[in-house]
Design a protein around this motif. Structure first.
Motif, PDB file in Angstrom:
ATOM      1  N   ASP A   8      33.079  11.790 -27.870  1.00  0.00           N
ATOM      2  CA  ASP A   8      32.958  12.475 -29.150  1.00  0.00           C
ATOM      3  C   ASP A   8      32.001  13.660 -29.053  1.00  0.00           C
ATOM      4  O   ASP A   8      31.498  13.995 -27.978  1.00  0.00           O
ATOM      5  N   VAL A  67      39.421  13.556 -29.828  1.00  0.00           N
ATOM      6  CA  VAL A  67      38.531  14.053 -30.868  1.00  0.00           C
ATOM      7  C   VAL A  67      38.797  15.542 -31.047  1.00  0.00           C
ATOM      8  O   VAL A  67      38.858  16.292 -30.060  1.00  0.00           O
ATOM      9  N   TYR A  80      38.519  11.819 -35.333  1.00  0.00           N
ATOM     10  CA  TYR A  80      39.235  11.021 -34.343  1.00  0.00           C
ATOM     11  C   TYR A  80      40.724  11.018 -34.673  1.00  0.00           C
ATOM     12  O   TYR A  80      41.114  10.794 -35.824  1.00  0.00           O
ATOM     13  N   LYS A  97      34.617  11.288 -39.032  1.00  0.00           N
ATOM     14  CA  LYS A  97      33.570  10.850 -38.115  1.00  0.00           C
ATOM     15  C   LYS A  97      33.064   9.456 -38.482  1.00  0.00           C
ATOM     16  O   LYS A  97      32.627   8.686 -37.618  1.00  0.00           O
TER      17      LYS A  97
END
Length: 304
Positions: A66, A107, A113, A129
């Motif tokens: 991420d 991501v 996501y 998030k």
């Protein structure tokens, strides 16, 4: 003959493979030096064990890094995404995901996501998030989406095994073009090197990795079935490092191998626990995170 007693030395290589190690005392080579050392790949950190609790994993498949550099993992068994600290492996948070068989994850540039699933209620789902479901993309242009890669502008490349191709999609899920039709047999995971305008897709039936540009033009392929260096047994996970090297994991025997940008074999990183290497991701500090499907864990290998 004079005895020099016993000596103990430590050697920490950055890569696996054959190394030539010279040992000197007071500028004098010790007996039998230089030594030939075959370094086997071992993970520097293993995250998780089988289970459904916090920090435990059940059938991890997709893995991504991420915006904070932490590791996000899709678990098929627990139908959730868990995020782990990149340095310690400690669980940070998790959120449930929809769909019968969650599979791939990436991501986007906003830190959201995107998770694919196949089977009943298949689709591509976008989560915030914090793990809130924002929207679901489920159109007629794709069927059971597997691995996916999100581009900087929000477009996506998705592997579609039923269509035997990859699909370049707009951020809203509409089709731009089909890539690899007539060449791919069983596309599984995909990775895109935008700086070089090339995408790599693993083919579990052909036991190869195929390279295309985003215009859909075939560039090259590499690999064949086998257990030697540079060969594959059901390749699945694939990712690209900042230098353009291609890292590939095998579902059939768990080997993780590194190839140059032209597909030339460079080295083997290791073999994962359980013998099934799923999704791969390169962390900002130079490690490769590998989803171990049968081992119910994530293994990090020293890489750069």
């Amino acid at each position: 003959m004079k005895s020099w007693g016993e000596w103990e030395i430590s050697f920490l290589p950055n890569v696996t493979g054959d190394h030539r190690l010279e040992v000197k005392v007071n500028s004098q080579q010790v007996r039998l030096s230089p030594f030939e050392v075959d370094v086997k790949g071992n993970p520097v950190l293993t995250i998780g064990q089988e289970g459904s609790g916090v920090g435990e994993l059940d059938g991890p498949l997709g893995v991504a890094v991420d915006k904070d550099g932490n590791i996000a993992v899709v678990e098929r068994g627990n139908k959730r995404v868990q995020i782990f600290d990149k340095d310690t492996g400690q669980p940070l948070r998790s959120f449930p995901v929809e769909g019968q068989n969650p599979f791939g994850i990436d991501v986007d540039s906003n830190g959201r996501y995107l998770v694919t699933s196949w089977g009943e209620n298949f689709g591509i789902r976008r989560y915030s998030k914090e793990g809130e479901l924002l929207n679901t993309l489920n159109t007629d242009c794709f069927q059971p989406p597997h691995g996916l890669a999100v581009l900087q502008d929000g477009r996506m490349v998705v592997a579609d095994p039923n269509k035997e191709s990859c699909l370049l999609l707009q951020p809203d899920g509409s089709l731009i073009r089909e890539i690899g039709k007539g060449q791919l047999q069983l596309p599984v995971f995909v990775s895109v090197d935008e700086s070089r305008d090339v995408m790599f897709v693993t083919d579990g039936s052909a036991h190869k990795v195929f390279a295309f540009d985003l215009g859909g033009n075939f560039k090259f392929d590499f690999g064949k079935q086998g257990d030697n260096d540079g060969e594959f047994e059901g390749p699945e996970g694939v990712t690209v490092d900042p230098a353009g090297n291609i890292i590939v994991g095998n579902a059939g025997d768990g080997r993780v191998q590194v190839f140059g940008s032209n597909g030339r074999f460079l080295r083997k990183l290791g073999t994962v626990r359980g013998g099934y290497a799923g999704g791969l991701a390169v962390t900002p500090d130079g490690y490769v995170a590998v989803a171990c499907w049968n081992g119910h864990c994530i293994e990090l290998y020293r890489y750069m």
